[in-house]
Every structure is written in C-alpha cells, then in structure tokens.
Motif scaffolding. Structure first.
Motif, PDB file in Angstrom:
ATOM      1  N   MET A  90       0.817  -1.206   0.000  1.00  0.00           N
ATOM      2  CA  MET A  90       0.000   0.000   0.000  1.00  0.00           C
ATOM      3  C   MET A  90       0.854   1.261   0.000  1.00  0.00           C
ATOM      4  O   MET A  90       0.492   2.270  -0.597  1.00  0.00           O
ATOM      5  CB  MET A  90      -0.919   0.000   1.226  1.00  0.00           C
ATOM      6  CG  MET A  90      -2.115  -0.869   1.017  1.00  0.00           C
ATOM      7  SD  MET A  90      -3.264  -0.705   2.374  1.00  0.00           S
ATOM      8  CE  MET A  90      -2.515  -1.754   3.545  1.00  0.00           C
ATOM      9  N   VAL A 228       0.998   5.680  17.711  1.00  0.00           N
ATOM     10  CA  VAL A 228       2.084   4.883  17.145  1.00  0.00           C
ATOM     11  C   VAL A 228       3.450   5.380  17.590  1.00  0.00           C
ATOM     12  O   VAL A 228       4.409   4.646  17.629  1.00  0.00           O
ATOM     13  CB  VAL A 228       1.989   4.892  15.599  1.00  0.00           C
ATOM     14  CG1 VAL A 228       3.060   4.014  14.984  1.00  0.00           C
ATOM     15  CG2 VAL A 228       0.620   4.384  15.167  1.00  0.00           C
TER      16      VAL A 228
ATOM     17  N   GLU B  27      -4.656   2.917   0.369  1.00  0.00           N
ATOM     18  CA  GLU B  27      -3.981   2.881   1.661  1.00  0.00           C
ATOM     19  C   GLU B  27      -4.914   3.161   2.836  1.00  0.00           C
ATOM     20  O   GLU B  27      -4.762   2.601   3.910  1.00  0.00           O
ATOM     21  CB  GLU B  27      -2.823   3.891   1.660  1.00  0.00           C
ATOM     22  CG  GLU B  27      -1.917   3.761   2.866  1.00  0.00           C
ATOM     23  CD  GLU B  27      -0.639   4.565   2.727  1.00  0.00           C
ATOM     24  OE1 GLU B  27      -0.494   5.301   1.736  1.00  0.00           O
ATOM     25  OE2 GLU B  27       0.218   4.436   3.618  1.00  0.00           O
ATOM     26  N   LEU B  30      -6.409   0.403   5.453  1.00  0.00           N
ATOM     27  CA  LEU B  30      -5.689  -0.320   6.499  1.00  0.00           C
ATOM     28  C   LEU B  30      -4.698   0.547   7.252  1.00  0.00           C
ATOM     29  O   LEU B  30      -3.851   0.040   7.964  1.00  0.00           O
ATOM     30  CB  LEU B  30      -4.960  -1.530   5.892  1.00  0.00           C
ATOM     31  CG  LEU B  30      -5.748  -2.840   5.899  1.00  0.00           C
ATOM     32  CD1 LEU B  30      -4.958  -3.935   5.213  1.00  0.00           C
ATOM     33  CD2 LEU B  30      -6.079  -3.273   7.325  1.00  0.00           C
ATOM     34  N   PRO B  33      -4.206   3.763  12.856  1.00  0.00           N
ATOM     35  CA  PRO B  33      -3.027   3.665  13.742  1.00  0.00           C
ATOM     36  C   PRO B  33      -2.998   2.381  14.568  1.00  0.00           C
ATOM     37  O   PRO B  33      -1.923   1.818  14.793  1.00  0.00           O
ATOM     38  CB  PRO B  33      -3.173   4.886  14.648  1.00  0.00           C
ATOM     39  CG  PRO B  33      -4.047   5.836  13.915  1.00  0.00           C
ATOM     40  CD  PRO B  33      -4.922   5.036  13.008  1.00  0.00           C
ATOM     41  N   LYS B  34      -4.174   1.910  15.027  1.00  0.00           N
ATOM     42  CA  LYS B  34      -4.168   0.705  15.862  1.00  0.00           C
ATOM     43  C   LYS B  34      -3.783  -0.531  15.050  1.00  0.00           C
ATOM     44  O   LYS B  34      -3.072  -1.402  15.539  1.00  0.00           O
ATOM     45  CB  LYS B  34      -5.544   0.514  16.521  1.00  0.00           C
ATOM     46  CG  LYS B  34      -5.839   1.572  17.575  1.00  0.00           C
ATOM     47  CD  LYS B  34      -6.672   1.016  18.708  1.00  0.00           C
ATOM     48  CE  LYS B  34      -7.145   2.103  19.678  1.00  0.00           C
ATOM     49  NZ  LYS B  34      -6.068   2.761  20.412  1.00  0.00           N
ATOM     50  N   ARG B  36      -1.831  -0.478  12.448  1.00  0.00           N
ATOM     51  CA  ARG B  36      -0.378  -0.358  12.242  1.00  0.00           C
ATOM     52  C   ARG B  36       0.386  -0.782  13.489  1.00  0.00           C
ATOM     53  O   ARG B  36       1.429  -1.426  13.415  1.00  0.00           O
ATOM     54  CB  ARG B  36      -0.003   1.082  11.888  1.00  0.00           C
ATOM     55  CG  ARG B  36      -0.423   1.460  10.509  1.00  0.00           C
ATOM     56  CD  ARG B  36       0.153   2.828  10.129  1.00  0.00           C
ATOM     57  NE  ARG B  36      -0.191   3.101   8.758  1.00  0.00           N
ATOM     58  CZ  ARG B  36       0.496   2.622   7.733  1.00  0.00           C
ATOM     59  NH1 ARG B  36       1.562   1.885   7.931  1.00  0.00           N
ATOM     60  NH2 ARG B  36       0.126   2.873   6.503  1.00  0.00           N
ATOM     61  N   SER B  37      -0.142  -0.384  14.620  1.00  0.00           N
ATOM     62  CA  SER B  37       0.516  -0.688  15.881  1.00  0.00           C
ATOM     63  C   SER B  37       0.520  -2.204  16.134  1.00  0.00           C
ATOM     64  O   SER B  37       1.546  -2.794  16.476  1.00  0.00           O
ATOM     65  CB  SER B  37      -0.208   0.064  16.997  1.00  0.00           C
ATOM     66  OG  SER B  37       0.391  -0.223  18.225  1.00  0.00           O
ATOM     67  N   ILE B  38      -0.629  -2.837  15.931  1.00  0.00           N
ATOM     68  CA  ILE B  38      -0.716  -4.292  16.094  1.00  0.00           C
ATOM     69  C   ILE B  38       0.252  -4.959  15.130  1.00  0.00           C
ATOM     70  O   ILE B  38       1.008  -5.858  15.491  1.00  0.00           O
ATOM     71  CB  ILE B  38      -2.163  -4.788  15.831  1.00  0.00           C
ATOM     72  CG1 ILE B  38      -3.099  -4.302  16.937  1.00  0.00           C
ATOM     73  CG2 ILE B  38      -2.201  -6.313  15.719  1.00  0.00           C
ATOM     74  CD1 ILE B  38      -4.582  -4.512  16.640  1.00  0.00           C
ATOM     75  N   ASN B  39       0.245  -4.474  13.892  1.00  0.00           N
ATOM     76  CA  ASN B  39       1.104  -5.067  12.881  1.00  0.00           C
ATOM     77  C   ASN B  39       2.591  -4.932  13.203  1.00  0.00           C
ATOM     78  O   ASN B  39       3.385  -5.780  12.847  1.00  0.00           O
ATOM     79  CB  ASN B  39       0.805  -4.431  11.520  1.00  0.00           C
ATOM     80  CG  ASN B  39       1.419  -5.221  10.405  1.00  0.00           C
ATOM     81  OD1 ASN B  39       1.154  -6.399  10.262  1.00  0.00           O
ATOM     82  ND2 ASN B  39       2.286  -4.576   9.648  1.00  0.00           N
ATOM     83  N   TYR B  41       3.765  -5.126  16.209  1.00  0.00           N
ATOM     84  CA  TYR B  41       4.068  -6.101  17.263  1.00  0.00           C
ATOM     85  C   TYR B  41       4.033  -7.548  16.776  1.00  0.00           C
ATOM     86  O   TYR B  41       4.640  -8.428  17.389  1.00  0.00           O
ATOM     87  CB  TYR B  41       3.058  -5.958  18.417  1.00  0.00           C
ATOM     88  CG  TYR B  41       3.299  -4.765  19.315  1.00  0.00           C
ATOM     89  CD1 TYR B  41       4.532  -4.606  19.956  1.00  0.00           C
ATOM     90  CD2 TYR B  41       2.319  -3.816  19.520  1.00  0.00           C
ATOM     91  CE1 TYR B  41       4.750  -3.521  20.785  1.00  0.00           C
ATOM     92  CE2 TYR B  41       2.535  -2.724  20.350  1.00  0.00           C
ATOM     93  CZ  TYR B  41       3.762  -2.584  20.974  1.00  0.00           C
ATOM     94  OH  TYR B  41       3.987  -1.508  21.800  1.00  0.00           O
ATOM     95  N   ILE B  42       3.307  -7.796  15.668  1.00  0.00           N
ATOM     96  CA  ILE B  42       3.144  -9.178  15.181  1.00  0.00           C
ATOM     97  C   ILE B  42       4.485  -9.896  14.956  1.00  0.00           C
ATOM     98  O   ILE B  42       4.694 -11.000  15.482  1.00  0.00           O
ATOM     99  CB  ILE B  42       2.265  -9.210  13.900  1.00  0.00           C
ATOM    100  CG1 ILE B  42       0.798  -8.940  14.253  1.00  0.00           C
ATOM    101  CG2 ILE B  42       2.400 -10.538  13.158  1.00  0.00           C
ATOM    102  CD1 ILE B  42       0.007 -10.112  14.794  1.00  0.00           C
TER     103      ILE B  42
END
Lengths: 232, 102
Positions: A90, A228, B27, B30, B33-34, B36-39, B41-42
């Motif tokens: 993206m 973030v 874009e 997805l 911010p949440k 992105r934040s989870i991603n 930490y993955i």
C-alpha cells in the motif's frame, strides 16, 4: 521491468540496493539449512524461497511444521507475518504506479528490503525510489534463492542437525531477525512475554498453537497503545 | 499430498495474496493507527514465540539442553553487535560442542 532513470542517481541507488541484497541474501543460507533440518526436501525448500519469498513467513512455516504443528497452523503463522508485506504494498503502489503483469511482479518482490531501500531514496525523488525498489527486489530475489539452495544442500550433506548445532542455529537466526525490532522497553517486554506464553502453552496445546496464540499479545498491546509514536 | 507440501503451497499462495492485495487497495483502508501498531508487534511476538518453542521444547516437553547454550551465545553475539553470520555460526558451534560433550 526497470524504469529508465538518469544515470546520476542510479549508480548510488544501485550500490545501496546491491549491498542490501547480498547481505540479506546470506540469511537465505540459514533458511535453506533450517528448512532441511526441519524435514523439508531441497525442492520444497527452494520452492518456498522462490514462491513465498518473504523470510519471516518462510522461517515460520518450516519452524511450526518442523516442530510437529499442522499445515494449517504453519500457514496461519506465516500469513500473520505476511500482513506487513501487504502494508508495504500500500505504501509502494502510489510510487510504483504499475498495472497488470508488472503489478504481479512488483507484488512478489514487495518485501522488507525493497520497500526499505525505496523509502530511503525519497530525497532523490520518485524515480530513485522506483529504481531502489526494483533493484533491491530483484537483487534480494537472486541472492536469497542462490543462498537458500547452498544452505539446503549443505544441511542435507550434514545429516543429524543437532550434531552440527543446526537445532540451535534456527532460533539464533530468529533472534537475529527480531533483535533489530526490539527498540523500546515495551518491545523487549512483549518479546519476553511471547517466549514465556509459547513455552507455557506447549505442554497443554497442540503443536503450532502456542506460536499463533501469541498474536493475541500483539493485538492486546496494539489496541492499548495510545499512538504509534508515543514510546519511540 | 503431505503437510509439508500443503505448507509450501499454502504459505506461498497466502503471502502472495497479501502482497497483491496491498498493491491493489487504497492505503486508507488499512492505515488505522491501531492496525499499524498491532502489525508492528506481530513479528516481535511470533518470532519470539518461535525462539522459545525451538529452544526450550521437544514435542510437548519442556527442556533445557545444548540449544539453550547456543541461544545464550547468540544473545551475547548480538549484544556485542556481531554480524548475522557470526551470530548463527557461534550459536551452532557452541550448541554442537555441548551436544558432543554430553
């Protein structure tokens, strides 16, 4: 496939791309050896590098299935790790502006390194970003696959993985992948929590599940984080 | 077809689908911010979990063996800013040495 760009910035971009490609390609040897040690054939190992072409996902699927997990839990873990490739796509799509076959090729080489080098070329403009993406994507693809093959044949020749330390080389390789991501105290805390949770679940759940279950930790942490950038 | 082949084909298909999807959808869908934040930490949790499982377990049993030494050496090497091949080779060598001793 590589857009025509003027030679002035291309040389530096090319140099950046190749140094990244070669260094990262060496991880491919670790993957090839780990995959064969986990029970995959040389052919299966090479196909993973050619077709999946995303290091963390590849290490995950061989790690989970090699430890006795089901195909489903292996694929699920690898897929969770592959989500970030979609996010890179993206970010890159508006810069690359490609369609059809070119978009298919671009998608396949949308990985940490091609995106990273492309973004690092931002001050040199869109053309340099495109060049960095294509050079690095193809460069890593070539070296990653060559080194995978070398690592796979090497491990096949060795025999018992434990006698050569391969069973410890695999977690060491994972550690090498995760180490640069542990920037803050909370990153380190969540990493240790994930280790503890996965170990604690192992005696009481089917193989593969303990690894996937830790994704819950990432979701919990991500949802509770205020923004973030607040701890960076 | 055994589970190894399913793993190879399933992983390749799923990861490519995610890559292509990313190149094809706007874009904004997805970029929350949440998400992105989870991603972010993955990879940390999954790779850490794999380190734990591959170092301290054998099937469904917990154990501390030669691999623990290998991981300790890898941590030391990374703390000393050693390059990736040195990290892996030093872990393998120390683990193999202990394996042969014991």
């Amino acid at each position: 496939m590589i857009p025509v760009v003027s030679a002035t910035f291309t040389r530096q971009t090319f140099r950046d791309s190749m140094s990244v490609s070669f260094t990262v390609g060496m991880y491919g040897a670790a993957f090839g050896a780990a995959s064969v040690a986990a029970g995959f054939s040389v052919l299966q190992t090479s196909l993973l590098s050619l077709l999946t072409f995303s290091g963390a996902s590849q290490f995950a699927v061989i790690g989970v299935i090699g430890a006795g997990g089901s195909a489903f839990s292996g694929i699920a873990t690898a897929t969770l790790l592959g989500i970030r490739n979609g996010l890179y796509g993206m970010r890159m799509a508006p810069i690359l502006k490609v369609r059809g076959l070119k978009r298919i090729v671009a998608s396949h080489i949308t990985i940490d390194e091609s995106t990273g080098v492309a973004l690092s070329q931002e001050p040199r403009g869109d053309h340099a970003m495109q060049a960095g993406f294509w050079f690095t994507g193809f460069g890593v693809f070539i070296f990653w696959n060559l080194f995978t093959l070398a690592g796979a044949f090497g491990a096949q020749a060795m025999g018992n993985p434990a006698a050569w330390g391969l069973d410890a080389a695999v977690p060491a390789a994972f550690l090498g992948l995760v180490w640069p991501r542990l920037l803050t105290i909370s990153d380190r805390a969540i990493a240790l929590a994930a280790v503890a949770l996965a170990i604690a679940l192992t005696p009481i759940s089917p193989a593969g599940l303990p690894v996937i279950a830790t994704a819950g930790l990432a979701i919990l942490m991500g949802l509770n984080r205020k923004s973030v950038t607040d701890d960076e | 077809m055994n589970k190894l082949w399913w793993g190879v084909i399933g992983t390749s298909a799923a990861v490519f689908a995610l890559k292509y999807l990313g190149q094809s959808i706007p874009e904004k869908y997805l970029s929350h911010p949440k998400i992105r934040s989870i991603n972010g930490y993955i990879p940390i949790v999954l790779l850490s979990a794999l380190i734990g499982v591959q170092t301290f377990t054998e099937k469904t049993k917990l154990m501390i063996d030669h691999r623990t030494l290998g991981l300790g050496v890898a941590i030391l090497a990374l703390a000393l800013r050693a390059p990736f091949p040195i990290v892996v080779i030093s872990a393998a060598a120390s683990s193999a040495a202990l394996y042969h001793f014991s």
